[in-house]
Each structure stands twice: as C-alpha cells, then as structure tokens.
Design a protein around this motif. Structure first.
Motif, PDB file in Angstrom:
ATOM      1  N   UNK A   1      -2.708 -14.281  -7.962  1.00  0.00           N
ATOM      2  CA  UNK A   1      -2.704 -14.180  -8.917  1.00  0.00           C
ATOM      3  C   UNK A   1      -2.714 -12.180  -8.334  1.00  0.00           C
ATOM      4  N   UNK A   2      -4.260 -11.826  -7.724  1.00  0.00           N
ATOM      5  CA  UNK A   2      -5.136 -10.794  -7.480  1.00  0.00           C
ATOM      6  C   UNK A   2      -3.805  -9.906  -5.875  1.00  0.00           C
ATOM      7  N   UNK A   3      -3.935 -11.538  -4.816  1.00  0.00           N
ATOM      8  CA  UNK A   3      -2.912 -11.039  -3.879  1.00  0.00           C
ATOM      9  C   UNK A   3      -1.444 -10.391  -4.317  1.00  0.00           C
ATOM     10  N   UNK A   4      -1.260 -11.598  -5.028  1.00  0.00           N
ATOM     11  CA  UNK A   4       0.308 -11.885  -4.801  1.00  0.00           C
ATOM     12  C   UNK A   4       0.719 -10.110  -5.474  1.00  0.00           C
TER      13      UNK A   4
ATOM     14  N   UNK B   1       2.732  -4.882  -4.667  1.00  0.00           N
ATOM     15  CA  UNK B   1       2.284  -3.602  -5.197  1.00  0.00           C
ATOM     16  C   UNK B   1       2.438  -2.565  -3.637  1.00  0.00           C
ATOM     17  N   UNK B   2       2.527  -2.974  -2.626  1.00  0.00           N
ATOM     18  CA  UNK B   2       2.212  -2.708  -1.042  1.00  0.00           C
ATOM     19  C   UNK B   2       3.002  -2.293  -0.548  1.00  0.00           C
TER      20      UNK B   2
ATOM     21  N   UNK C   1       3.637  -4.872 -13.650  1.00  0.00           N
ATOM     22  CA  UNK C   1       2.028  -4.237 -12.938  1.00  0.00           C
ATOM     23  C   UNK C   1       2.361  -3.918 -11.265  1.00  0.00           C
ATOM     24  N   UNK C   2       3.127  -4.842 -11.069  1.00  0.00           N
ATOM     25  CA  UNK C   2       3.066  -4.027  -9.637  1.00  0.00           C
ATOM     26  C   UNK C   2       3.411  -2.461  -9.402  1.00  0.00           C
ATOM     27  N   UNK C   3       4.368  -2.587 -10.468  1.00  0.00           N
ATOM     28  CA  UNK C   3       4.840  -1.035 -10.536  1.00  0.00           C
ATOM     29  C   UNK C   3       3.811  -0.328 -10.255  1.00  0.00           C
ATOM     30  N   UNK C   4       3.098  -0.406 -11.434  1.00  0.00           N
ATOM     31  CA  UNK C   4       1.795   0.567 -12.000  1.00  0.00           C
ATOM     32  C   UNK C   4       1.574   0.780 -10.611  1.00  0.00           C
TER      33      UNK C   4
ATOM     34  N   UNK D   1      -5.584  -1.773  -4.664  1.00  0.00           N
ATOM     35  CA  UNK D   1      -4.686  -2.668  -5.965  1.00  0.00           C
ATOM     36  C   UNK D   1      -5.017  -3.797  -6.166  1.00  0.00           C
ATOM     37  N   UNK D   2      -6.211  -4.402  -5.324  1.00  0.00           N
ATOM     38  CA  UNK D   2      -7.277  -5.922  -5.602  1.00  0.00           C
ATOM     39  C   UNK D   2      -8.052  -5.601  -6.516  1.00  0.00           C
ATOM     40  N   UNK D   3      -8.999  -4.088  -6.650  1.00  0.00           N
ATOM     41  CA  UNK D   3      -9.979  -4.068  -7.276  1.00  0.00           C
ATOM     42  C   UNK D   3      -9.518  -3.718  -8.785  1.00  0.00           C
ATOM     43  N   UNK D   4      -8.324  -3.335  -8.911  1.00  0.00           N
ATOM     44  CA  UNK D   4      -7.699  -2.220 -10.318  1.00  0.00           C
ATOM     45  C   UNK D   4      -8.107  -2.948 -10.964  1.00  0.00           C
ATOM     46  N   UNK D   5      -9.302  -2.858 -12.546  1.00  0.00           N
ATOM     47  CA  UNK D   5      -9.125  -3.053 -13.423  1.00  0.00           C
ATOM     48  C   UNK D   5      -8.163  -3.287 -14.811  1.00  0.00           C
TER      49      UNK D   5
END
Lengths: 363, 367, 314
Positions: free
Chosen positions: C75-78, C83-84, C168-171, C233-237
């Motif tokens: 999920x994290x990487x996806x 997003x990237x 979420x990816x858009x955000x 993006x990976x670490x956004x909580x």
C-alpha cells in the motif's frame, strides 16, 4: 553570514511576538476569591488516555481549574492504550481508558503508585453509541441486532434487502448498495460495538469483540471521520459516539419487543443495571455491560470509559490532586457539566456513590 | 557541456526563410482555445437537451475543451508552420495546462479554509486568549501560536546550521566514503515517518531524564529537526552544486581562502535557492501533528518555556479541535479551520519575509 | 576539481578559518549520520519483539509479522508511486512554465503561489480531502467504473464515499507538488544562459531549446527532487490516515471501499490503542518503512549514477 542574519531576524520576530502577546487574556491572575484559596490545591496534573473522553475532559478541566485557579490539568486525548501504557510506566497521574485493566496489566507494577499497591478502574463516562445513516428519503430506521450485524459483516448489501424491509414496512428504501462505515483506527467504540453484536447476534456476527473491526468495507478514522464519511457519502451507515451524531439520522435498536432510540437516560439505565466484572478486587468498579437486556427502558449499545487511578500514590500531593479531580468528574456537578458540553449520559446516583466511596480510600 | 542536436535537425533542407515562412496570426491560440471550449460546451448542451446527461457539465467542458485545443493547435500549426513549431505550440499548451491544473487544488484549499475558518478567525478572543477554562464557543489560539513559533523556531535554529554545513561539506569538501554515506543516508532520512521521529525523540528524552511521561517543547523541536535536516541538506546541496565553478576559481585565483570563498561567493550566489529550501523545510514540519502529539503534548494553557511542561502547537490544536468535538460541534470545527487558516498565514508571512531576505542578500545579476 | 588549484606546486597556507570551517562541516555531516544511526538503533531495538511475536498478538487471520506488514508495504509503495506518476510531469510543467514560459514579471508571483501549497499543513490536506475532494470525485469514479469497469484497475463496486486510494494519491500528489516544483524551478533557472542562447541562435524553437539545454542540465536535479517528493509521499501520515478507507489487503482496484493502507497511516491510526507487544509491532513496521525508503533511494542513486550528472561544481 546570511543564514545567521536570517536566524537573528527570526529570533527578533519571535521575541517580538512573545513580547506583544505577553499573556493570554483569559489567563493569569484571575484574582482568586476566598473560597478558591480554601481548596489549597496547587500544582500540575498530567494525564492522558481515551480520546472518547476528550470533550468531556475539556469540560471537567475547565470546571475544576475555575474552582482551583492554581491547578493546571493537562489531559492528552492520545488513546486508551497509550494512556494505560503511560500510566503503568508512571508517566501520567491517571489514565482515561475505554477498557478496564486486564489481568496481565494488573499483575504488573504500577510505577506511579506506592510500592505494592495496585490501580483501580472507576467508570466516569457513559456515552450511547448511535447507529447513524444517510439514505435519501429515509428519516427513520429500525434495526435489530441480527440485521445490524449482517449489514456490517457485509452479508446484507442492499438497502431494500428483505430483512431491512421487514423491520421497516413504512420506509421507502432505495435499491442501492449499502456503504457501511467502520472505524479505521483501533478504538473503544469499535470494541463496544462489536461486543454488542457478538453477544446480541452471535450467529450473524460470528466474531469476538475486539478493538479492531474484523471485517472489510469502508473505514474512516476517529468518530469525526466516520461522521463526515457518513455525511458526505451516499447510502451510508456507520456507528459513532452519540454526541457527535449531530443532525444525522440515527437508527432505533430492537430491545425486547420494542425499538429503542438512543437517549442518555436509556444508556445510563443499562449501565446501572449491569453487574461488576467478577473476580476482581472489591473496589474495582469494572462493569460487565448487559448487552442482552430486554427492558425497553435500556439502550444496550453504550460505551463506558474509565478513570484508572492508584489505590495509593507514591507522591502524596499528586494523589490529593487526582483524588479531588476524579471526585469532581464523578460528582453530580461534574457529570452535569459534561452532559451539557460533551453529551455524555450522567452516571446513576448509585454508581456515582460507589465511585465516591472508592475514591475516599485513595491517597 | 555540449548541446547534442538531434540528427533530424541537422539534415540539410532546401533553404527556406523560416522567419517569413507560414505563421499563425498572433492571437490565434486564444481564439482556438475559446472556439474549442464553445464546441465542447455545445456538445455537452446537446447531451443535456437529449437527456443523455443530467445537467450541464462545466468541468467536463473545460477539460475536454482544453484537450480539443491541444489537438487543434497542433494540427493547425502543423499545416501552416511545420512539425517543429507545432510541437512547440503543443508543449506550450501542455506546460500552461500543468500550471492551471496545479492551481485548482490550491485555490480550492485556500477557499475552503478561508470560508470555513473566517467565522472563528474574526472573533475578538481568537488571538488574545488560550483555551484554558473554555468550553464550547469562544476561546483562542494564542497558546498554540506561541508554541508553534517557539518549537519550529528552535527546530530551525538546530537544523539550518547543521543542514547547511553538511551541504557545504558535500559540495565543497566531501570526497570519498563519508560524503557518499551522508548523501545516501540523508535521502533515507527523508523517509523517516514523522511519527517515528516523535517516538524517537520521546524515547531519547525519557531515557535522558528518566521520566516516562516526559513532554516538553524542546523535544518537539528535536523531533522536527530530525524531519527538517534532510530537506535542508538536500535542497541546499542542489543549490550549491549549481554555483558555477568559474566563480570559485576566480575567487581562488585572487587568493581568497576557501572558507571566505564559500562565505562570500558560493553562499550569496545560491542564497535565494537555499532560503527557498529552508522555507520548504519549515513548511514541511510546521504542520506536523503526530510527533508533536507524542513529545510536545497537549495543553489548553499558555507555556513560554520550551524546556518544561507541555506545549500546545497549531497542528495539534487543529487536530484536537477536529477530533474531540463537544456537543456544540460547530464551534470546534470553526476553531479547527481557523487554526488551519492561521497556520497557513504564518507560513505565508515567513515565506514572504524569507524572499525579501533572499532578495536583499543575493547578488544582482541576470534573472 | 577545486582542491587541485592549490595542490600543484605552491602549498596553500592552512588558514585557521579554513580549518574551523572544514571541521565544522565534517562534524555536522557526521552528526546527521549519528542521528540517523540513533533512530535506526531505536527502531531496531524496539522492533525485535515484533519479529518473534506469537499468533495472538495479531488480529484476524494474520499469523506473523511478515504477513502483517506485507500488504502495508504494498500500500505504501502503491500510493506513493501513483502520487509520483501524477505529480512529476505536472511539477516539471509548472517549473518550466514559471522559469521559461510565463512573462518575467509574473513568474515570481506564480512561484510564490505554488510555494503556498507547501504552506498547507497535512491536517488541512486531510480535512480538505474528506470534505471537498472525496465527495467531488465520487460521481467521476461512478462514471469511470461504469465505462471502464472491464479494466481491472477500475473494477467496482465503486466506493460510496470517494475515499479511495486514488483520492489519496491525488492528495499526496498535491502535497509533494510544491517540493518538486520549487527545486526544479530553481534548477531550471540556473541553466547557463549561454547554452540556452546558443540553442536559440541555432534556430531551435523554445521547446527544442528546453529539451536540448534545460532538461538535460536539470535531469539529476529533477530526479533528486522527485526522490524528495517520494520520500514525503512514503512517509506522509495524517493526510492518508484521514482520507483513506483502509483495509489490510493487497488490492489493485483503485476505486473501491477497500484499499491497501500505508505503513505511516497505519501506525498513526493504531498507535493510540496499542499496548504491550502491539507497540513493538507498529514500530517494526516503521523499521520496514525505513528499509523501503532505503531501497527506493538506492534504486534512484543507481539511476542517477548510471547517467553521470553534470553540474556547476564538478
């Protein structure tokens, strides 16, 4: 050096801001009147725990600080688990928790308590859990535990399912998918909700009570997240602390032969009728909630949250502060304040007295 | 460096004067854009009338209209001006579209925050009081503003010198393993989840002071500094790398010591970029909630002392107001949005100040 | 390189200023390594109990730590990659627009406008995602599922609230835009004017000039800016925790109610109620996120090194 100059400017700005705002208008020497000084309580009390208690604690802190201007109380709504961990480690004076201490925790050492003494659970916060929904054209909804369990377990997926129609013959239910929203964070609300379904509809639910929601489906964080997901979504249903339900429609639950809408009184009633958990110390007021009640005066889907305090504090001053504060929380005045601003269901007189008598022995 | 032309461009063609060759009229892109929007609007209108769609779709009109524009301008330009100009026009359209797309969420967020935040923002108590003894409506944000400025200010004071010096080390001194290790691990450090930084700071200070319930502002600064340093290093390093070597060599040739060269030539040349980087880093951490919740704690009262007792910060304030709403939910939500608005305004002001500083100190040339 | 200036025949005098300065820079560089090592040690020590945790410590059908963390890593990487994919092209576009397309007078103001996005705290992104973005994109998702449901990515049933991994990816994309844009912009502005003018003088169109002079010059910067964005993006909580409707499974569908969740969001959501070994399990997932970032960065480094960077300093 440019960045130093930048730092200096920043420092000056900070000093300026602080100088300008030398004191908050609502704080400082609120010329303490005679009777306030009489309480003689001073100091800071740091505690933390259940976020469900957050709004109520705000009201209690405000009430207590007004009566005792020299006391500052900080309550971190950081979560029941974090609160209990901090309390056991001695990092907080008392803990607010949606579940009582389990046996493992009771067997351990409580760092804030006097050597060889234990902690007790005192119920101070009762809140009905409302089943909220947002379906166009439906204002009233009757559900029984079986149907509710099937909806959240994902076995009933349509609003016009025969089981729902049978309970709501007069409603115009749309032929649409149900979006059942549960809490995505582990929470006491989920634990109480699943506990109710596990006891009242064991076959349809098929899982045990747990603070993690056992099925998939739509999820949202915190009570406010569930409320906003239900509000902003379509054909949604969810569960949330009743005080947060706001203008959303709430479902009535089948108790005995009647459908009962949540009310603070009905919630307090079921708690008053629930026995203490067996096999614990006499002064531990952990409750075994009566989910299977058939008395239509009672609303069985409730959350009880505890204040966990030491029997005897290692630091007597802290002990006196905690004692005074928790006494205030459980008192009639304290419960009334929290009912008004946080929508809790006030403790019954009997339970309130029990809490007070346990607190009398706390030092 | 050399510019490698694509081989296709060097093919010898019959000599035509490209300056006078076919060219679209000056205003044509504008008219084509309006035309495409009108056409798509007409299509959507027909859809609405024939009841295929229920309602006029403005977003669809703009999106598909713009797509149509891209196609049209490419085709037209290809016919009149040739393939190379057509590509140029297409890319111009795409680049501009990218910018507009980015503005949409920005504007949406700003408007949402402003509209929702204003009701509480303009109450008289909002900037003059804390939340101590406030239940329901009223109350203010002063304690949180103070806390945020102190905690973030301290984090900046810690991380900017460390970050900038490390970046200088990487670009000016660093060779070999240490430099490689630093560059690599700085990247890794950007991946430290913010909550882990908070837990780390908490564990560190709980151990140092032997207090399992420790909460104080300085701990928050440390947690934020852990998050901030990699951003400062990374962005400053990029900016320092871009300073042309000619400048350094010219300074050395004049006999200027290396450290003075860095101070007087390299840093001033790149100061604008560095300040942008630092501002980004501040903006990155000033809105952090999770670590501050753990180590700086939560209080409703004022606290000016970074080194003792809990300290409220704006993001924690916003989060808390949103999460633990009382019966009078609206006033909690209002305060949450107003707190968010305050936070954005603070960063805007800091940003503006930083730009001013950058402009004053950077050497005047070119762009 | 620069040091060779002094190294040939004349030994440069070691000035105290030089020594102080170089020592200070080495020390702060090492300090970063020390801090990172401390964080790593902290994570390692705290996660050890999780690796040997018994079945009962995990809820549901998960039996060990690796089963628990697997879907979270996915999920994290996806989410970060989605997003990237959205953010990088747009960020480069914006940076180019500001540096080379917009009128000079406007450019600075526009840059400031985009920087404003960086000023928005993640809590606000969360609030915005729930109250504005999710309800807004829902009808669009419904259409998408209706028309393109046969593509596995867009398979239904469509979410009732719009709070899906795509949202979420858009955000996340919006959140990392300003970081990538700001760095790209500064780098594009630093393209040597001579190169640009040379290209234009050869008759290149503006786009040809950009693709031949500006983009090659900025490529390493673009990659490291993207990595910075990816890291965030990976670490956004908070934003993920607030917007996403999570479940603990590997799911590729973008538009349903059940979405893979990210490590950071999972920690934030479950930490408050965690106790005992549960805390260790969550911290161990933090360690895994750390490793994921490490691997991602190694890959990025490899890419950069394989196309040797050229910049002013070397």
């Amino acid at each position: 050096m440019n960045f130093k100059r930048f730092g200096r400017t920043a420092a000056i700005a900070f000093v300026a801001v602080i100088a300008l705002s030398s004191c908050a208008a609502n704080e400082g020497d609120t010329a303490s009147t005679g009777d306030n000084a009489a309480s003689g309580l001073t100091g800071t009390l740091n505690a933390g725990g259940a976020s469900s208690q957050g709004a109520a604690q705000e009201a209690w802190v405000a009430g207590f600080q007004t009566a005792n201007p020299d006391v500052t109380i900080n309550y971190d709504p950081s979560g029941s688990g974090a609160g209990r961990e901090a309390f056991i480690a001695g990092g907080s004076a008392f803990a607010g928790s949606d579940s009582y201490l389990d046996e493992d925790e009771l067997a351990g050492v409580f760092a804030a308590c006097a050597p060889d003494t234990k902690a007790v659970d005192l119920p101070v916060y009762i809140s009905p859990i409302a089943v909220i929904f947002n379906v166009e054209g439906v204002d009233e909804l009757n559900l029984d535990a079986d149907t509710l369990a099937k909806i959240f377990a994902g076995t009933i997926t349509q609003w016009d399912d025969a089981a729902i129609v049978a309970l709501n013959p007069d409603a115009t239910l749309p032929s649409a998918l149900i979006t059942a929203v549960h809490r995505s964070d582990d929470s006491g609300t989920t634990e109480n909700f699943t506990d109710y379904l596990a006891k009242a509809a064991p076959e349809a639910w098929g899982e045990e009570a747990s603070d993690t929601f056992p099925f998939g489906g739509e999820a949202a964080p915190q009570t406010s997240g569930v409320v906003s997901a239900v509000t902003n979504g379509v054909n949604t249903i969810g569960y949330a602390d009743a005080s947060a339900a706001g203008s959303l429609n709430t479902a009535a639950l089948k108790v005995g032969d009647e459908f009962v809408a949540y009310t603070p009184e009905a919630a307090a009633e079921v708690v008053a009728g629930s026995p203490l958990v067996e096999g614990r110390e006499a002064d531990d007021l952990a409750l075994d909630l009566n989910r299977l009640t058939t008395n239509p005066e009672e609303y069985p889907l409730v959350l009880v949250s505890y204040a966990i305090v030491c029997n005897e504090y290692a630091d007597a001053e802290q002990g006196a502060l905690v004692k005074a504060y928790v006494e205030y929380m459980a008192s009639e005045a304290g419960q009334a304040v929290a009912a008004e601003s946080a929508g809790i269901a006030p403790l019954s007189a009997e339970l309130s007295e029990n809490v007070a008598s346990v607190l009398a022995t706390v030092k | 460096m050399s510019i490698d032309m694509k081989s296709s461009d060097t093919i010898i063609r019959p000599i035509t004067n490209s300056l006078t060759a076919g060219k679209l009229p000056k205003r044509s892109p504008l008219w084509i854009l309006l035309g495409s929007w009108l056409i798509t609007a007409a299509v959507f209108l027909v859809l609405q009338v024939t009841e295929v769609a229920d309602g006029f779709n403005l977003v669809g009109t703009l999106v598909f209209g713009t797509v149509l524009y891209c196609v049209a301008i490419y085709a037209l330009s290809h016919m009149v001006e040739g393939a190379r100009q057509a590509k140029d026009r297409l890319m111009t359209a795409l680049v501009t579209a990218a910018f507009i797309i980015a503005l949409v969420p920005l504007v949406s967020i700003m408007i949402t925050t402003a509209i929702n935040g204003l009701p509480a923002f303009i109450t008289p108590t909002f900037f003059s009081s804390s939340m101590r003894n406030v239940v329901g409506a009223g109350g203010g944000v002063l304690h949180a503003i103070t806390g945020t400025l102190l905690v973030t200010g301290m984090a900046t004071l810690i991380s900017v010198p460390i970050g900038l010096l490390s970046a200088i080390y990487l670009t000016e001194y660093g060779r070999g393993r240490l430099a490689k290790a630093i560059t690599f691990f700085v990247d890794v450090m950007t991946g430290v989840p913010s909550i882990v930084a908070g837990l780390f700071a908490f564990a560190l200070f709980a151990l140092l002071f032997n207090d399992p319930g420790i909460r104080f502002g300085f701990g928050g600064s440390i947690a934020l500094a852990v998050l901030m340093i990699p951003v400062v290093v990374r962005s400053s390093e990029e900016m320092l790398k871009l300073v042309p070597n000619e400048l350094r060599e010219a300074a050395y040739a004049l006999g200027v010591p290396k450290w003075l060269t860095i101070m007087k030539v390299v840093l001033p040349t790149s100061i604008a970029g560095i300040v942008t980087g630092v501002m980004l880093a501040i903006a990155r951490v000033i809105g952090e909630t999770a670590p501050l919740l753990i180590i700086a704690g939560f209080t409703a009262s004022m606290n000016y002392d970074l080194f003792s007792e809990r300290m409220m910060t704006l993001p924690v304030y916003v989060y808390n107001q949103y999460v633990s709403q009382g019966v009078d939910a609206q006033s909690y939500v209002d305060r949450a949005w107003a707190g968010a608005l305050t936070l954005i305004l603070i960063v805007m002001v800091l940003n503006g100040a930083a730009r001013l500083i950058a402009r004053i100190f950077s050497p005047k040339f070119g762009r | 390189m620069t040091t060779t200036v002094a190294a040939t025949t004349i030994k440069a005098r070691q000035r105290p200023g030089d020594r102080v300065f170089s020592t200070a820079s080495v020390v702060s560089g090492s300090l970063i390594l020390a801090v990172l090592a401390a964080v790593a040690v902290f994570l390692l020590v705290e996660s050890l109990p999780a690796f040997v945790a018994p079945d009962e410590a995990f809820s549901g059908e998960t039996r060990n730590f690796w089963e628990y963390v697997g879907p979270l890593v996915f999920g994290t990487v996806w989410a970060a990659v989605l997003a990237l994919l959205m953010a990088v092209p747009i960020a480069i576009g914006i940076a180019l627009f500001i540096s080379h397309f917009a009128p000079r007078k406007l450019a600075q103001g526009l840059g400031y406008l985009i920087d404003l996005l960086a000023a928005v705290p993640s809590v606000v992104f969360g609030l915005w995602g729930i109250t504005v973005l999710a309800p807004m994109v829902r009808p669009f998702y419904v259409t998408l599922v209706e028309w393109f449901g046969w593509i596995p990515l867009f398979e239904g049933p469509v979410s009732g609230t719009g709070r899906t991994i795509l949202t979420v990816a858009v955000v996340l994309a919006v959140m990392i835009l300003p970081i990538i844009t700001a760095i790209c912009r500064e780098i594009f502005l630093q393209t040597p004017l001579l190169h640009e003018e040379a290209a234009l003088a050869l008759g290149a169109t503006r786009w040809e000039m950009i693709s031949m002079a500006v983009l090659p010059f900025g490529r390493p910067g673009i990659i490291s800016a993207s990595m910075l964005g990816l890291g965030r993006a990976l670490g956004e909580t908070m934003a993920v925790a607030m917007v996403l409707s999570p479940s603990a499974e590997v799911i590729f569908q973008l538009l349903t109610s059940e979405n893979p969740t990210t490590i950071a969001a999972n920690i934030a959501l479950n930490f408050p109620e965690a106790h005992g070994v549960g805390v260790n399990i969550l911290l161990a997932t933090g360690l895994i996120l750390f490793v994921v970032t490490l691997v991602v960065n190694m890959i990025a480094r490899a890419i950069i090194n394989s196309r040797k960077a050229f910049s002013g300093a070397n």
